[in-house]
Write an enzyme that holds these catalytic residues in place. Structure first.
Site, PDB file in Angstrom:
ATOM      1  N   LEU A  15     -17.615  -0.845   1.140  1.00 53.20           N
ATOM      2  CA  LEU A  15     -18.447   0.351   0.916  1.00 53.20           C
ATOM      3  C   LEU A  15     -18.773   0.543  -0.568  1.00 53.20           C
ATOM      4  O   LEU A  15     -19.429   1.515  -0.936  1.00 53.20           O
ATOM      5  CB  LEU A  15     -17.717   1.604   1.428  1.00 53.20           C
ATOM      6  CG  LEU A  15     -17.632   1.814   2.937  1.00 53.20           C
ATOM      7  CD1 LEU A  15     -16.722   2.993   3.262  1.00 53.20           C
ATOM      8  CD2 LEU A  15     -19.018   2.033   3.538  1.00 53.20           C
ATOM      9  N   ALA A  16     -18.274  -0.368  -1.402  1.00 49.41           N
ATOM     10  CA  ALA A  16     -18.450  -0.242  -2.858  1.00 49.41           C
ATOM     11  C   ALA A  16     -18.025   1.152  -3.336  1.00 49.41           C
ATOM     12  O   ALA A  16     -18.694   1.779  -4.155  1.00 49.41           O
ATOM     13  CB  ALA A  16     -19.892  -0.553  -3.259  1.00 49.41           C
ATOM     14  N   TYR A  30       0.848  -1.201   0.000  1.00 46.27           N
ATOM     15  CA  TYR A  30       0.000   0.000   0.000  1.00 46.27           C
ATOM     16  C   TYR A  30       0.881   1.247   0.000  1.00 46.27           C
ATOM     17  O   TYR A  30       1.686   1.463   0.901  1.00 46.27           O
ATOM     18  CB  TYR A  30      -0.963   0.006   1.196  1.00 46.27           C
ATOM     19  CG  TYR A  30      -2.044  -1.070   1.097  1.00 46.27           C
ATOM     20  CD1 TYR A  30      -2.320  -1.724  -0.111  1.00 46.27           C
ATOM     21  CD2 TYR A  30      -2.797  -1.434   2.200  1.00 46.27           C
ATOM     22  CE1 TYR A  30      -3.293  -2.710  -0.208  1.00 46.27           C
ATOM     23  CE2 TYR A  30      -3.784  -2.418   2.114  1.00 46.27           C
ATOM     24  CZ  TYR A  30      -4.014  -3.051   0.911  1.00 46.27           C
ATOM     25  OH  TYR A  30      -4.981  -4.024   0.817  1.00 46.27           O
ATOM     26  N   GLY A  74     -18.370   3.854  -2.097  1.00 44.21           N
ATOM     27  CA  GLY A  74     -19.388   4.885  -1.857  1.00 44.21           C
ATOM     28  C   GLY A  74     -20.506   4.906  -2.881  1.00 44.21           C
ATOM     29  O   GLY A  74     -21.320   5.835  -2.891  1.00 44.21           O
TER      30      GLY A  74
HETATM   31  N1  LIG Z   1      -7.167  -8.111  -0.168  1.00 48.55           N
HETATM   32  C1  LIG Z   1      -7.212  -7.366  -1.233  1.00 48.55           C
HETATM   33  O1  LIG Z   1      -6.854  -7.781  -2.337  1.00 48.55           O
HETATM   34  C2  LIG Z   1      -7.685  -5.944  -1.096  1.00 48.55           C
HETATM   35  C3  LIG Z   1      -7.948  -5.180  -2.242  1.00 48.55           C
HETATM   36  C4  LIG Z   1      -8.389  -3.868  -2.063  1.00 48.55           C
HETATM   37  C5  LIG Z   1      -8.567  -3.343  -0.783  1.00 48.55           C
HETATM   38  N2  LIG Z   1      -8.276  -4.116   0.317  1.00 48.55           N
HETATM   39  C6  LIG Z   1      -8.480  -3.596   1.689  1.00 48.55           C
HETATM   40  O2  LIG Z   1      -9.827  -3.192   1.827  1.00 48.55           O
HETATM   41  C7  LIG Z   1      -9.902  -1.811   2.224  1.00 48.55           C
HETATM   42  C8  LIG Z   1     -11.124  -1.179   1.618  1.00 48.55           C
HETATM   43  O3  LIG Z   1     -11.090  -1.299   0.219  1.00 48.55           O
HETATM   44  P1  LIG Z   1     -11.460  -0.110  -0.764  1.00 48.55           P
HETATM   45  O4  LIG Z   1     -10.849   1.130  -0.286  1.00 48.55           O
HETATM   46  O5  LIG Z   1     -11.169  -0.598  -2.122  1.00 48.55           O
HETATM   47  O6  LIG Z   1     -13.039  -0.079  -0.660  1.00 48.55           O
HETATM   48  P2  LIG Z   1     -14.174   0.846   0.006  1.00 48.55           P
HETATM   49  O7  LIG Z   1     -14.021   0.916   1.467  1.00 48.55           O
HETATM   50  O8  LIG Z   1     -15.425   0.282  -0.546  1.00 48.55           O
HETATM   51  O9  LIG Z   1     -13.985   2.266  -0.654  1.00 48.55           O
HETATM   52  C9  LIG Z   1     -13.213   3.286  -0.101  1.00 48.55           C
HETATM   53  C10 LIG Z   1     -12.990   4.312  -1.172  1.00 48.55           C
HETATM   54  O10 LIG Z   1     -14.256   4.822  -1.596  1.00 48.55           O
HETATM   55  C11 LIG Z   1     -14.282   6.230  -1.402  1.00 48.55           C
HETATM   56  N3  LIG Z   1     -15.625   6.630  -0.947  1.00 48.55           N
HETATM   57  C12 LIG Z   1     -16.378   6.052   0.005  1.00 48.55           C
HETATM   58  N4  LIG Z   1     -17.557   6.700   0.139  1.00 48.55           N
HETATM   59  C13 LIG Z   1     -17.517   7.722  -0.736  1.00 48.55           C
HETATM   60  C14 LIG Z   1     -18.448   8.746  -1.075  1.00 48.55           C
HETATM   61  N5  LIG Z   1     -19.647   8.855  -0.498  1.00 48.55           N
HETATM   62  N6  LIG Z   1     -18.091   9.627  -2.026  1.00 48.55           N
HETATM   63  C15 LIG Z   1     -16.885   9.550  -2.620  1.00 48.55           C
HETATM   64  N7  LIG Z   1     -15.944   8.590  -2.349  1.00 48.55           N
HETATM   65  C16 LIG Z   1     -16.280   7.684  -1.420  1.00 48.55           C
HETATM   66  C17 LIG Z   1     -13.255   6.518  -0.328  1.00 48.55           C
HETATM   67  O11 LIG Z   1     -12.819   7.848  -0.470  1.00 48.55           O
HETATM   68  P3  LIG Z   1     -12.661   8.772   0.851  1.00 48.55           P
HETATM   69  O12 LIG Z   1     -11.356   8.380   1.442  1.00 48.55           O
HETATM   70  O13 LIG Z   1     -12.683  10.143   0.272  1.00 48.55           O
HETATM   71  O14 LIG Z   1     -13.814   8.498   1.743  1.00 48.55           O
HETATM   72  C18 LIG Z   1     -12.180   5.488  -0.675  1.00 48.55           C
HETATM   73  O15 LIG Z   1     -11.373   5.946  -1.742  1.00 48.55           O
HETATM   74  C19 LIG Z   1      -8.564  -1.210   1.800  1.00 48.55           C
HETATM   75  O16 LIG Z   1      -8.193  -0.093   2.569  1.00 48.55           O
HETATM   76  C20 LIG Z   1      -7.632  -2.379   2.045  1.00 48.55           C
HETATM   77  O17 LIG Z   1      -7.279  -2.428   3.414  1.00 48.55           O
HETATM   78  C21 LIG Z   1      -7.859  -5.408   0.171  1.00 48.55           C
END
Ligand SMILES: NC(=O)c1ccc[n+]([C@@H]2O[C@H](COP(=O)([O-])OP(=O)(O)OC[C@H]3O[C@@H](n4cnc5c(N)ncnc54)[C@H](OP(=O)(O)O)[C@@H]3O)[C@@H](O)[C@H]2O)c1
Length: 325
Positions: free
Chosen positions: A234-235, A61, A237
């Site tokens: 959170l898909a 990361y 957002g």
């Molecule tokens: N194991 C794997 O292969 C793998 C892969 C990917 C991720 N992960 C882990 O899972 C965690 C979460 O994954 P993720 O970040 O992909 O998914 P997420 O939690 O579904 O999405 C977070 C992203 O969405 C944005 N977001 C959320 N609500 C929003 C809204 N209302 N308007 C605009 N933007 C919004 C956030 O921006 P803001 O910061 O501006 O809120 C952030 O960039 C990661 O941090 C990581 O630890 C694991």
């Protein structure tokens, strides 16, 4: 509240996990800045305030900078280390680190061992609570993986082990070589990425032929008491204020339904999205990747929300764009 499999495995983790993928500033090899540390401090404090005690990292990361900023904040509050659960992952090698023109996976013993040393150094800690193997390496030799795990366990550098993005068959293969039990499988699961449910309801159905979720994995993890963790929970957002990025009418309609429910239940849209995932009896742990304190707080409300089965099916039906077959 129902105990999650991780708790049954002796790890007293919060139901929500903070994903640390967004920490560390720009994804480059430039050093971390004071501002990056300040932002990490703010995100971590927001998570701790709503009762989150588990943090998800990966060595890659922000090319290691996420772990570095997290480590900087930990050093400011040394007592914090013992009260939180730190999970990280290894097994992906970005091209910036190899000099190759492509990214690759690597489950070689040597790579796993040196990766963990790097993780501990960046985080500034003596041991990792949980290490996940990030993505299955087609060239993996299960015996070598088992030897790496054994070495990490006996040196005390890692306490527990898990996998990520793996099918039931892959876990079974690895497990057959390892004495140490795998206690986590982290996969993409959300109200938008519904393959994890479709795989269950489209058994013996034409519509199930193109599913991307590994068949039988949800059931296998439940049988073996392996904690399912949902990344992308959170898909991004899509149903809580970020629908404008989608041209899919199902996303718009579902976002609208989420909003209606959030008004009815006097809670945040994020809470509805996560409560939907958490209603599933597998006891899924959502990983939230937001870096905004107000969204972290909104996610925390999910713990207090319960959806009826009809509401749950309503959201599922809306997200899949039609009623179940
Ligand atoms: N194991 C794997 O292969 C793998 C892969 C990917 C991720 N992960 C882990 O899972 C965690 C979460 O994954 P993720 O970040 O992909 O998914 P997420 O939690 O579904 O999405 C977070 C992203 O969405 C944005 N977001 C959320 N609500 C929003 C809204 N209302 N308007 C605009 N933007 C919004 C956030 O921006 P803001 O910061 O501006 O809120 C952030 O960039 C990661 O941090 C990581 O630890 C694991």
């Amino acid at each position: 509240m129902r105990r999650i499999p991780l708790q049954q495995n002796g790890v007293l983790a919060s139901r929500l996990i903070l994903g640390c993928m967004a920490m560390g500033g720009e994804r480059n090899i430039a050093p971390i800045t004071m501002n990056d540390i300040k932002e990490a401090r703010m995100i971590m404090n927001s998570a701790l305030q709503i009762g989150i005690n588990m943090f998800d990292h990966a060595d890659i990361y922000k090319l290691g900078k996420a772990e570095q900023v997290f480590g900087s904040v930990l050093r400011e509050i040394p007592s914090l280390r013992e009260s939180i659960i730190i999970q990280s992952k290894c097994g992906i090698r970005p091209k910036e680190w190899t000099g190759l023109p492509f990214k690759r996976y690597d489950f070689a013993k040597e790579h796993i061992l040196t990766s963990v040393d790097g993780i501990l150094e960046r985080l500034g800690i003596e041991y990792l609570d949980i290490l996940l193997l990030h993505r299955p390496d087609p060239l993996m030799d299960p015996e070598e993986v088992a030897a790496a795990i054994q070495a990490l366990k006996s040196s005390g550098k890692v306490r527990r082990f898990g996998v990520s993005n793996m099918s039931a068959g892959q876990i079974r293969l690895l497990q057959s070589y390892c004495d140490e039990r795998f206690i986590v499988n982290q996969l993409e699961m959300s109200l938008q990425q519904i393959g994890w449910l479709e795989a269950g309801i489209l058994v013996n159905h034409e519509a199930g032929k193109d599913l991307i979720f590994p068949e039988g994995t949800l059931e296998y993890c439940r049988l073996e008491n392996i904690q399912l963790q949902a990344w992308g929970a959170l898909a991004q957002g899509a149903y809580s204020g970020n629908a404008q990025r989608s041209e899919d009418h199902r996303v718009w309609k579902t976002a609208q339904y989420v909003r209606e429910l959030s008004i009815q239940k006097e809670t945040a849209a994020e809470a509805i999205v996560l409560a939907w995932l958490m209603k599933h009896p597998a006891g899924i742990q959502p990983i939230i990747g937001t870096s905004k304190p107000e969204r972290i707080e909104a996610c925390g409300q999910a713990i207090h929300i319960s959806l009826t089965s009809d509401e749950w099916y309503g959201l599922y039906t809306s997200s899949r764009g039609g009623e179940v077959t």
